[in-house]
Design a protein around this motif. Structure first.
Motif, mmCIF file in Angstrom:
data_model
loop_
_atom_site.group_PDB
_atom_site.id
_atom_site.type_symbol
_atom_site.label_atom_id
_atom_site.label_comp_id
_atom_site.label_asym_id
_atom_site.label_seq_id
_atom_site.Cartn_x
_atom_site.Cartn_y
_atom_site.Cartn_z
ATOM 1 N N THR A 1 0.750 -1.306 -0.117
ATOM 2 C CA THR A 1 -0.129 -0.101 -0.036
ATOM 3 C C THR A 1 0.738 1.229 -0.106
ATOM 4 N N ALA A 2 2.154 1.185 0.406
ATOM 5 C CA ALA A 2 3.026 2.040 0.232
ATOM 6 C C ALA A 2 3.982 2.234 -0.942
ATOM 7 N N HIS A 3 3.982 1.329 -1.795
ATOM 8 C CA HIS A 3 4.975 0.925 -2.720
ATOM 9 C C HIS A 3 4.771 2.402 -3.681
ATOM 10 N N PRO A 4 6.012 2.676 -4.132
ATOM 11 C CA PRO A 4 6.324 3.911 -4.891
ATOM 12 C C PRO A 4 5.740 3.478 -6.321
ATOM 13 N N GLN A 5 5.253 4.715 -6.938
ATOM 14 C CA GLN A 5 4.623 4.511 -7.986
ATOM 15 C C GLN A 5 5.368 5.083 -9.336
ATOM 16 N N HIS A 6 5.778 4.537 -10.252
ATOM 17 C CA HIS A 6 6.572 5.061 -11.386
ATOM 18 C C HIS A 6 6.049 4.649 -12.668
ATOM 19 N N ALA A 7 5.638 5.596 -13.590
ATOM 20 C CA ALA A 7 5.013 5.209 -14.862
ATOM 21 C C ALA A 7 6.203 4.898 -15.727
ATOM 22 N N PRO A 8 5.920 4.203 -16.785
ATOM 23 C CA PRO A 8 7.167 3.964 -17.929
ATOM 24 C C PRO A 8 7.258 4.935 -18.672
ATOM 25 N N ALA A 9 8.412 5.552 -19.100
ATOM 26 C CA ALA A 9 8.540 6.833 -19.913
ATOM 27 C C ALA A 9 8.309 6.351 -21.423
ATOM 28 N N ALA A 10 8.167 7.488 -21.965
ATOM 29 C CA ALA A 10 7.771 7.101 -23.617
ATOM 30 C C ALA A 10 8.952 6.728 -24.170
ATOM 31 N N PRO A 11 8.927 5.654 -25.124
ATOM 32 C CA PRO A 11 7.674 5.595 -25.870
ATOM 33 C C PRO A 11 6.922 4.152 -25.424
ATOM 34 N N TYR A 12 7.487 3.758 -23.987
ATOM 35 C CA TYR A 12 6.938 2.654 -23.572
ATOM 36 C C TYR A 12 5.445 2.713 -22.964
ATOM 37 N N GLU A 13 4.779 1.573 -23.259
ATOM 38 C CA GLU A 13 3.209 1.675 -22.631
ATOM 39 C C GLU A 13 3.216 0.346 -22.007
ATOM 40 N N ARG A 14 2.203 0.101 -20.931
ATOM 41 C CA ARG A 14 1.946 -1.058 -20.169
ATOM 42 C C ARG A 14 0.703 -1.870 -20.698
ATOM 43 N N GLU A 15 0.730 -3.139 -20.728
ATOM 44 C CA GLU A 15 -0.381 -3.947 -20.681
ATOM 45 C C GLU A 15 -0.611 -4.804 -19.454
ATOM 46 N N VAL A 16 -2.094 -4.766 -18.886
ATOM 47 C CA VAL A 16 -2.191 -5.452 -17.604
ATOM 48 C C VAL A 16 -3.203 -6.414 -17.927
ATOM 49 N N ARG A 17 -2.966 -7.780 -17.635
ATOM 50 C CA ARG A 17 -3.917 -8.833 -17.929
ATOM 51 C C ARG A 17 -4.222 -9.521 -16.696
ATOM 52 N N THR A 18 -5.132 -9.619 -16.140
ATOM 53 C CA THR A 18 -5.475 -10.577 -14.999
ATOM 54 C C THR A 18 -6.540 -11.490 -15.176
ATOM 55 N N GLU A 19 -5.999 -12.832 -14.763
ATOM 56 C CA GLU A 19 -6.843 -14.048 -14.951
ATOM 57 C C GLU A 19 -6.835 -14.749 -13.609
ATOM 58 N N GLY A 20 -7.879 -14.545 -12.944
ATOM 59 C CA GLY A 20 -8.208 -15.148 -11.558
ATOM 60 C C GLY A 20 -7.196 -14.211 -10.644
ATOM 61 N N PRO A 21 -6.384 -15.071 -9.949
ATOM 62 C CA PRO A 21 -5.608 -14.511 -8.899
ATOM 63 C C PRO A 21 -4.197 -13.863 -9.551
ATOM 64 N N VAL A 22 -3.958 -14.217 -10.636
ATOM 65 C CA VAL A 22 -2.682 -13.793 -11.453
ATOM 66 C C VAL A 22 -2.861 -12.776 -12.564
ATOM 67 N N THR A 23 -1.805 -11.772 -12.212
ATOM 68 C CA THR A 23 -1.784 -10.639 -13.046
ATOM 69 C C THR A 23 -0.513 -10.757 -13.766
ATOM 70 N N VAL A 24 -0.492 -10.523 -15.164
ATOM 71 C CA VAL A 24 0.781 -10.477 -15.793
ATOM 72 C C VAL A 24 0.889 -9.046 -16.594
ATOM 73 N N VAL A 25 1.986 -8.305 -16.137
ATOM 74 C CA VAL A 25 1.983 -7.006 -16.821
ATOM 75 C C VAL A 25 3.228 -7.039 -17.483
ATOM 76 N N SER A 26 2.957 -6.440 -19.011
ATOM 77 C CA SER A 26 4.162 -6.181 -20.073
ATOM 78 C C SER A 26 4.147 -4.998 -20.359
ATOM 79 N N LEU A 27 5.359 -4.526 -20.760
ATOM 80 C CA LEU A 27 5.615 -3.215 -21.153
ATOM 81 C C LEU A 27 6.189 -3.266 -22.706
ATOM 82 N N HIS A 28 5.575 -2.721 -23.524
ATOM 83 C CA HIS A 28 5.754 -2.437 -24.989
ATOM 84 C C HIS A 28 6.520 -1.244 -25.407
ATOM 85 N N ASP A 29 7.264 -1.321 -26.457
ATOM 86 C CA ASP A 29 7.766 -0.146 -27.232
ATOM 87 C C ASP A 29 6.941 0.294 -28.150
ATOM 88 N N SER A 30 7.315 1.284 -28.911
ATOM 89 C CA SER A 30 6.513 1.738 -29.690
ATOM 90 C C SER A 30 6.353 0.831 -30.937
#
Length: 227
Positions: free
Chosen positions: A110-139
């Motif tokens: 709950t106190a974890h620092p937050q950092h957004a990916p810098a351009a040109p990277y974007e994030r994709e978040v996929r959650t299935e049940g209890p498991v979440t997979v995050v991917s960072l993609h370039d342009s």
């Protein structure tokens, strides 16, 4: 603190097996000494996790002896605050010490620092049940970094954090951990648990993760597979 609590190890293992879609870990023959996970990986068919290595050296000795005699290639993972003692015990049992540089770490998500990916990277978040997979993609759409988190109750277990070599030193690790923590908190998690490689320890420490214990990993004799 003179030992790592067995309950903390159990909580991490519960989430790790969920993150990797593995069967629930089962007790080894000596009740309370450790838990066995069937990993189904070549050269790592089974992994045994010690629960009481710091409390009772005899417990670890029993596990090490069982791993040395296993009919499948078996690894022994030992979270400990006494790495020298553990190294001596597993060596006496004839196991091969693979590495001793990993850390068991925890944090308040709950106190974890937050950092957004810098351009040109974007994030994709996929959650299935209890498991979440995050991917960072370039342009170009190429996956530059990827990570997994599994939520079990109020715990979230981070696993398989990877950044492609061509995209390192661009803050993607921090952005990845931020996205995973955010997703876990949204699912009700409060405590983060992970086992950190030597390469990841500086990153996690800089984000507020705490070192709870060293983690030693040993391997029993390699058993040829039947053909």
């Amino acid at each position: 603190m003179t030992k790592i609590e067995s309950e903390l190890i159990r909580r991490w293992l519960n989430g790790w097996t969920v993150a990797r879609s593995l069967p629930e870990a089962e007790p080894v023959e000596s009740a309370g000494d450790g838990l066995r996970s069937h990993c189904h990986q070549p050269g790592r068919e089974v992994e045994v996790f010690a629960l009481r290595a710091d409390e009772e050296p005899e417990s670890l000795a029993r596990l090490a002896t069982a791993v040395a005699a296993a009919r499948q290639t078996t690894w022994l993972t030992v979270p400990t605050l006494r790495p020298g003692t553990v190294e001596a015990v597993v060596g006496a049992a004839g196991l091969e010490l693979l590495r001793r540089s990993e850390w068991f770490m925890t944090t308040d998500l709950t106190a974890h620092p937050q950092h957004a990916p810098a351009a040109p990277y974007e994030r994709e978040v996929r959650t299935e049940g209890p498991v979440t997979v995050v991917s960072l993609h370039d342009s170009s759409g190429e996956v530059a970094a990827r990570g997994t988190i599994a939520v079990v109750g109020a715990d979230a277990i981070v696993d398989r954090i990877e950044t492609d070599a061509a995209h390192r030193r661009r803050g993607l690790g921090r952005a990845m951990m931020s996205a995973l923590a955010e997703a876990a908190v949204a699912q009700g998690a409060r405590t983060g648990l992970l086992i950190a490689s030597e390469e990841g320890q500086h990153l996690y420490s800089s984000l507020g993760w705490r070192h709870e214990a060293d983690v030693l990993i040993a391997r029993g004799p390699v058993v040829p597979s039947n053909r």
